[in-house]
Design an enzyme around this catalytic site. Structure first.
Site, PDB file in Angstrom:
ATOM      1  N   HIS A  29      -2.226   6.525   7.032  1.00  0.00           N
ATOM      2  CA  HIS A  29      -3.028   6.866   5.855  1.00  0.00           C
ATOM      3  C   HIS A  29      -2.381   6.290   4.596  1.00  0.00           C
ATOM      4  O   HIS A  29      -3.018   5.541   3.847  1.00  0.00           O
ATOM      5  CB  HIS A  29      -3.158   8.390   5.746  1.00  0.00           C
ATOM      6  CG  HIS A  29      -3.978   8.836   4.580  1.00  0.00           C
ATOM      7  ND1 HIS A  29      -5.319   9.130   4.687  1.00  0.00           N
ATOM      8  CD2 HIS A  29      -3.665   9.006   3.268  1.00  0.00           C
ATOM      9  CE1 HIS A  29      -5.789   9.467   3.493  1.00  0.00           C
ATOM     10  NE2 HIS A  29      -4.800   9.402   2.611  1.00  0.00           N
ATOM     11  N   GLU A  30      -1.116   6.613   4.377  1.00  0.00           N
ATOM     12  CA  GLU A  30      -0.437   6.106   3.186  1.00  0.00           C
ATOM     13  C   GLU A  30      -0.294   4.591   3.273  1.00  0.00           C
ATOM     14  O   GLU A  30      -0.349   3.896   2.253  1.00  0.00           O
ATOM     15  CB  GLU A  30       0.932   6.777   2.997  1.00  0.00           C
ATOM     16  CG  GLU A  30       0.893   8.308   2.890  1.00  0.00           C
ATOM     17  CD  GLU A  30      -0.115   8.859   1.880  1.00  0.00           C
ATOM     18  OE1 GLU A  30      -0.444   8.147   0.911  1.00  0.00           O
ATOM     19  OE2 GLU A  30      -0.577   9.999   2.073  1.00  0.00           O
ATOM     20  N   HIS A  61      -3.368   3.100   1.861  1.00  0.00           N
ATOM     21  CA  HIS A  61      -3.285   3.076   0.393  1.00  0.00           C
ATOM     22  C   HIS A  61      -2.357   1.941  -0.038  1.00  0.00           C
ATOM     23  O   HIS A  61      -2.632   1.222  -0.999  1.00  0.00           O
ATOM     24  CB  HIS A  61      -2.697   4.403  -0.121  1.00  0.00           C
ATOM     25  CG  HIS A  61      -3.660   5.556  -0.123  1.00  0.00           C
ATOM     26  ND1 HIS A  61      -4.886   5.507  -0.753  1.00  0.00           N
ATOM     27  CD2 HIS A  61      -3.570   6.813   0.398  1.00  0.00           C
ATOM     28  CE1 HIS A  61      -5.502   6.693  -0.614  1.00  0.00           C
ATOM     29  NE2 HIS A  61      -4.722   7.485   0.095  1.00  0.00           N
ATOM     30  N   GLU A  68      -9.276   5.948  -1.212  1.00  0.00           N
ATOM     31  CA  GLU A  68      -9.306   6.785  -0.011  1.00  0.00           C
ATOM     32  C   GLU A  68     -10.074   6.089   1.122  1.00  0.00           C
ATOM     33  O   GLU A  68      -9.776   6.301   2.299  1.00  0.00           O
ATOM     34  CB  GLU A  68      -9.922   8.146  -0.360  1.00  0.00           C
ATOM     35  CG  GLU A  68      -9.683   9.240   0.661  1.00  0.00           C
ATOM     36  CD  GLU A  68      -8.234   9.711   0.772  1.00  0.00           C
ATOM     37  OE1 GLU A  68      -7.369   9.248   0.008  1.00  0.00           O
ATOM     38  OE2 GLU A  68      -7.977  10.537   1.661  1.00  0.00           O
TER      39      GLU A  68
HETATM   40 ZN    ZN Z   1      -5.181   9.510   0.557  1.00  0.00          ZN
END
Ligand code: ZN
Length: 504
Positions: free
Chosen positions: A268-269, A272, A299
């Protein structure tokens, strides 16, 4: 003599350099700083924030913006990158100027006290202890929204939303989220009531943090995160900090009893982080063209790598042998891991929610915070409203406020208008995912072979490279040919989860 535009760009860069120093300090605070450094760190952060704010509201900017808007050659084409850059600079400047410094300072101060009060209240599941702080923060946040002003035809909540998702409106979000929630509730009910729950034994194998770290690094490298221009460290609450050109910091946390927490947190990170690394920061640091469009689009990138890639059957065909080697996860086939990482549960906690229920948690928060800002809901009535709506959406009632309305930190420091960006991101990810499959032939096979470059290149070229040239809605429509819709996400979840639950 430098042009007005060049001067504007130079001022933007100066503010960005100061803010990046603040970002390093914030990252350090969450990773390596000893507890004793907290007081000095607060002073350092406040000092830098004051200087950066002074740069962003420099009295020269107004004149320079006027001059550019009147004379710049790119004013001829309002869609040209530099024209958009200028439009966004104007927007940012106007918004910054509308907030009185005293209100900004009060929000920061009361916010940090309220956050502490929230921590204590959550620990004891005692909403009444937090209620006066919530009321105070709501009042300050409403004042902030009034300074910005509701957009034409919109409501006060929109002014807050504008900070995180420029151009979005509560009414449009309501129109997107409501049918989504109805259909998601039905999907979750049919999976859990009629399907066969997959065996999640593979994710419950105990694995040492060091092995998990090695696995996470291997995955980050494979998806294209540049570790010469980034790091992965450990923290309590995982985040990604795009500090500036050549420096993007990721954090994760390791839970030895459940190795997938760290893996999906890292993916997830990492998503980003790939966006941050793909922005044209070398040329455009501090300018709108060097920044992310919105939290929702940010996101969409993290969710795409975490869920659409990381929870896919193809990904595990490639990753299962690596998991066996690196994690020592023996006797688990790709298919077993794929099923285990796609279980659906009616959990009370948003951050632990699976892909199918997650957006129901977000919808709840959006409805409640919108009602709080409107004054249709009073802080005192929040726990009851929360529990009642939660039960309608998820079929279970939170046993206490710690697992109910006290679970998230956001409202305690005035992050109102922020929650909907999570679901906007999921919707955007699903809609982009369908488009990417038509643009990138053989995408599924390349993922199954551990080749992520075709996907990353598409994202780089179509999204990352543009910075804030397009608004989120405009970008989605340009790329997918359709306005944002709940359909792609529902199609994707049904197609993936029905077979996992042996439902055809
Ligand atoms: Zn996030």
């Amino acid at each position: 003599m430098t042009s007005a535009y060049d001067q504007l760009r130079a001022l933007s860069r100066e503010a960005a350099v100061l803010n990046s120093a603040r970002a390093v300090l914030a990252w350090d605070q969450e990773t390596f700083m000893p507890a004793g450094g907290a007081e000095l760190r607060a002073d350092q952060a406040a000092a830098l924030a004051t200087i950066a704010h002074a740069r962003a509201t420099d009295p020269r900017i107004a004149g320079l913006l006027d001059e550019c808007e009147a004379h710049a050659p790119h004013a001829a084409d309002p869609h040209a990158p530099d024209a958009r850059n200028l439009r966004e600079m104007r927007r940012d400047y106007e918004r910054a100027m509308r907030l009185p410094a005293a209100l900004v300072a009060e929000l920061a101060k009361v916010g940090s006290q309220a956050q502490q009060a929230w921590k204590d209240a959550r620990e004891r599941a005692d909403f009444h202890a937090f209620q006066p702080w919530l009321e105070r923060m709501l009042e300050l946040t409403r004042r902030k929204a009034e300074c910005w002003g509701a957009p034409q035809g919109g409501e006060l909540y929109d002014a807050l939303l504008e900070e995180y998702e420029p151009g979005a409106r509560a009414e449009q979000i309501h129109a997107l989220f409501t049918p989504l929630a109805t259909r998601l509730s039905a999907l979750v009910a049919s999976l859990l009531d009629n399907g066969t729950r997959p065996d999640d034994a593979p994710v419950r194998v105990e694995i040492h943090a060091e092995r998990q770290h090695a696995f996470g690094m291997r995955i980050l490298e494979a998806i294209g995160f540049d570790l010469h221009a980034g790091r992965l460290d450990v923290t309590t609450h995982p985040f990604c900090e795009g500090i500036g050109p050549g420096d993007t910091r990721l954090t994760t946390r390791y839970r030895e009893s459940r190795w997938t927490d760290a893996l999906f947190g890292t993916l997830h990170e990492g998503g980003h982080g790939l966006y941050e690394q793909g922005l044209p920061k070398r040329e455009r640091f501090g300018e709108p063209l060097g920044e992310a469009i919105s939290l929702g689009i940010h996101e969409s990138q993290s969710r795409m790598w975490e869920n659409f890639v990381g929870r896919s059957a193809e990904f595990w065909r490639w990753a299962a042998p690596i998991a066996e080697q690196t994690l020592g996860l023996r006797g688990c086939s790709a298919e077993q891991i794929f099923r285990a990482v796609n279980t659906v549960d009616r959990s009370f906690i948003r951050v632990e929610a699976d892909e199918a229920t997650y957006n129901l948690h977000v919808l709840l928060r959006f409805e409640l915070e919108r009602a709080l800002v409107r004054g249709d809901l009073h802080a005192a009535d929040l726990p009851h409203a929360w529990n009642t709506r939660f039960e309608q959406l998820l079929g279970v009632r939170p046993p206490d406020d710690r697992r109910g309305c006290l679970q998230d930190v956001h409202w305690s420091f005035g992050l109102i208008g922020y929650f909907p960006t999570y679901t906007l991101g999921n919707l955007a990810a699903a809609q982009l995912w369908e488009t990417i499959h038509t643009h990138v032939p053989g995408l599924a096979e390349s993922i199954a072979n551990g080749r992520f470059a075709p996907l990353l290149e598409w994202l780089r070229h179509n999204i990352h490279a543009h910075g804030r040239r397009f608004r989120a809605g405009e970008l989605i429509e340009r790329l997918t040919g359709q306005p944002l819709s709940p359909d792609p996400l529902l199609r994707y979840l049904t197609a993936k989860l029905a077979p996992v639950y042996n439902m055809g």
